[in-house]
Design a protein around this motif. Structure first.
Motif, mmCIF file in Angstrom:
data_model
loop_
_atom_site.group_PDB
_atom_site.id
_atom_site.type_symbol
_atom_site.label_atom_id
_atom_site.label_comp_id
_atom_site.label_asym_id
_atom_site.label_seq_id
_atom_site.Cartn_x
_atom_site.Cartn_y
_atom_site.Cartn_z
ATOM 1 N N GLU A 77 109.230 99.404 62.163
ATOM 2 C CA GLU A 77 109.169 100.865 62.086
ATOM 3 C C GLU A 77 109.250 101.198 60.602
ATOM 4 O O GLU A 77 110.287 101.019 59.968
ATOM 5 C CB GLU A 77 110.336 101.507 62.840
ATOM 6 C CG GLU A 77 110.356 101.236 64.338
ATOM 7 C CD GLU A 77 109.370 102.103 65.095
ATOM 8 O OE1 GLU A 77 108.703 102.945 64.443
ATOM 9 O OE2 GLU A 77 109.268 101.955 66.321
ATOM 10 N N SER A 78 108.149 101.692 60.056
ATOM 11 C CA SER A 78 108.095 101.915 58.613
ATOM 12 C C SER A 78 108.191 103.398 58.278
ATOM 13 O O SER A 78 107.917 104.269 59.104
ATOM 14 C CB SER A 78 106.801 101.347 58.040
ATOM 15 O OG SER A 78 106.767 101.473 56.625
ATOM 16 N N THR A 79 108.575 103.674 57.041
ATOM 17 C CA THR A 79 108.621 105.036 56.518
ATOM 18 C C THR A 79 108.565 104.947 55.004
ATOM 19 O O THR A 79 108.663 103.852 54.433
ATOM 20 C CB THR A 79 109.907 105.752 56.980
ATOM 21 O OG1 THR A 79 109.816 107.128 56.674
ATOM 22 C CG2 THR A 79 111.146 105.158 56.297
ATOM 23 N N SER B 115 115.802 105.989 52.368
ATOM 24 C CA SER B 115 114.652 106.404 53.174
ATOM 25 C C SER B 115 114.327 107.852 52.820
ATOM 26 O O SER B 115 115.218 108.672 52.619
ATOM 27 C CB SER B 115 114.984 106.286 54.659
ATOM 28 O OG SER B 115 113.983 106.907 55.451
ATOM 29 N N ASP C 255 105.882 108.044 58.396
ATOM 30 C CA ASP C 255 106.329 107.115 59.444
ATOM 31 C C ASP C 255 105.146 106.384 60.089
ATOM 32 O O ASP C 255 104.076 106.967 60.296
ATOM 33 C CB ASP C 255 107.088 107.873 60.528
ATOM 34 C CG ASP C 255 108.390 108.462 60.020
ATOM 35 O OD1 ASP C 255 108.820 108.072 58.922
ATOM 36 O OD2 ASP C 255 108.972 109.307 60.717
ATOM 37 N N SER C 256 105.351 105.113 60.405
ATOM 38 C CA SER C 256 104.336 104.318 61.091
ATOM 39 C C SER C 256 105.004 103.182 61.860
ATOM 40 O O SER C 256 106.123 102.777 61.528
ATOM 41 C CB SER C 256 103.314 103.747 60.098
ATOM 42 O OG SER C 256 103.956 102.930 59.131
ATOM 43 N N THR C 257 104.312 102.694 62.886
ATOM 44 C CA THR C 257 104.822 101.606 63.711
ATOM 45 C C THR C 257 103.809 100.474 63.720
ATOM 46 O O THR C 257 102.611 100.708 63.902
ATOM 47 C CB THR C 257 105.061 102.083 65.157
ATOM 48 O OG1 THR C 257 105.970 103.183 65.146
ATOM 49 C CG2 THR C 257 105.652 100.960 66.006
ATOM 50 N N ASP D 31 112.035 109.736 54.711
ATOM 51 C CA ASP D 31 111.722 110.473 55.945
ATOM 52 C C ASP D 31 110.335 111.104 55.985
ATOM 53 O O ASP D 31 110.171 112.229 56.452
ATOM 54 C CB ASP D 31 112.780 111.554 56.209
ATOM 55 C CG ASP D 31 114.144 110.957 56.519
ATOM 56 O OD1 ASP D 31 114.186 109.795 56.953
ATOM 57 O OD2 ASP D 31 115.157 111.648 56.324
ATOM 58 N N PHE D 32 109.331 110.414 55.491
ATOM 59 C CA PHE D 32 107.951 110.832 55.716
ATOM 60 C C PHE D 32 107.065 109.585 55.729
ATOM 61 O O PHE D 32 107.497 108.503 55.348
ATOM 62 C CB PHE D 32 107.480 111.841 54.658
ATOM 63 C CG PHE D 32 107.292 111.288 53.265
ATOM 64 C CD1 PHE D 32 106.069 110.758 52.871
ATOM 65 C CD2 PHE D 32 108.328 111.325 52.345
ATOM 66 C CE1 PHE D 32 105.883 110.258 51.585
ATOM 67 C CE2 PHE D 32 108.153 110.821 51.054
ATOM 68 C CZ PHE D 32 106.929 110.292 50.682
ATOM 69 N N GLY E 63 105.856 102.576 50.829
ATOM 70 C CA GLY E 63 106.184 102.390 52.234
ATOM 71 C C GLY E 63 107.065 101.175 52.425
ATOM 72 O O GLY E 63 106.937 100.181 51.701
ATOM 73 N N ARG E 64 107.950 101.235 53.411
ATOM 74 C CA ARG E 64 108.787 100.075 53.716
ATOM 75 C C ARG E 64 107.916 98.873 54.084
ATOM 76 O O ARG E 64 108.230 97.733 53.748
ATOM 77 C CB ARG E 64 109.743 100.404 54.858
ATOM 78 C CG ARG E 64 110.693 99.265 55.223
ATOM 79 C CD ARG E 64 111.643 99.709 56.321
ATOM 80 N NE ARG E 64 112.581 100.704 55.847
ATOM 81 C CZ ARG E 64 112.977 101.759 56.559
ATOM 82 N NH1 ARG E 64 112.489 101.971 57.768
ATOM 83 N NH2 ARG E 64 113.860 102.607 56.065
#
Length: 279
Positions: free
Chosen positions: A176-178, A84, A89-91, A86-87, A68-69
């Motif tokens: 904003e992570s992914t 990236s 995703d989290s904030t 593209d799966f 994860g980022r």
């Protein structure tokens, strides 16, 4: 062989493994396996805790990894993000007791609980806010109620978990992570191939192929409805007044495009899933 770190559990694990499988690599058959060699593709997979992957890659022990980022930034690792995926995703947001906090400076000198101390510390430093970080390994929303912290910094989706704990979100978005593909500073043969394959999987998931027949005098209008990546493929039919068209369109637009093509006069409209691609 190219050494690739893959999450062995958690929210990123299953999707990462499926992406690699769709990209043509051999995955592990036994979930207890920690190392899996794929000599046909010149790679070796190491299944690790997601939080540790950036450290292994950054040290050069492994060449590339999927993580994860948020975990990459929290690790302070010299590993770098190269794509990236593209799966996952989290904030990340701050939250505190309802009505107590309105801006970041309201936390100055107070205790903030988080599972990502490196990430939060770096973010607050850019805003000149100093706090006492309390590092917890998950379930940080209980920290305020139990008196361990005055506020929390955590992953937010709908915010319902925080509200149940009597907390409300405040301040700017932390991150904003992914899921991302990361690499060490050392370039190694095979990374470009891995990246190209994974990007092919992403394209395949985002697009579909549409085939249809359309009258020749409606061809230009049809091609305006679905322009494709470069240009639609147009083939002659036995009936000189009709042509067959094949075009790639975004998956989310599928039914709208089909409706518009049919209204225009196109017939025999077929949609085909793409399993992989190279653009």
């Amino acid at each position: 062989m190219l050494r690739i770190a893959v999450p062995n559990k958690g929210s990123l694990s299953e999707t990462a493994a499926q992406m690699l499988l769709e990209a043509g690599y051999n995955g592990r058959r036994d979930p207890r396996d920690l190392v899996v060699a794929d000599p046909r593709n010149g790679v070796e997979f190491f299944y690790l805790r997601p939080r540790d992957i950036a450290t292994y890659v950054g040290s050069g022990a492994l060449d590339v990894g999927i993580t994860g980022r948020d975990l990459l930034l929290d690790s302070h690792s010299p590993a770098r993000e190269i794509a990236s995926l593209d799966f996952g995703d989290s904030t990340f947001r701050f939250a505190g007791p309802a009505g107590r906090f309105r801006q970041l400076s309201d936390m100055t000198g107070l205790r903030v609980a988080t599972s990502y101390p490196g990430l939060v510390e770096k973010f607050l430093a850019t805003h000149d806010v100093s706090v006492d970080l309390v590092t917890l390994d998950g379930a940080v929303e209980s920290a305020v109620q139990l008196g361990v912290a005055d506020a929390v910094a955590d992953v937010v989706s709908t915010g319902s978990t925080l509200r149940k704990a009597g907390l409300e979100i405040f301040g700017p978005v932390i991150l904003e992570s992914t899921a991302v593909l990361i690499s060490s500073e050392n370039e190694k043969p095979g990374i470009e191939t891995l990246l190209r394959r994974l990007q092919g999987v992403l394209v395949a998931r985002q697009y579909v192929l549409v085939d249809y027949d359309v009258p020749v005098d409606k061809l230009d209008a049809a091609c305006q409805l679905a322009t494709g990546i470069e240009s639609p493929t147009v083939s002659s039919l036995r009936d000189p007044d009709w042509v067959a068209v094949r075009v790639m369109i975004p998956r989310v637009d599928t039914n709208h495009v089909m409706d518009e093509l049919y209204a225009l006069g196109a017939r025999a409209i077929l949609v085909t899933t793409i399993h992989n691609a190279r653009l």
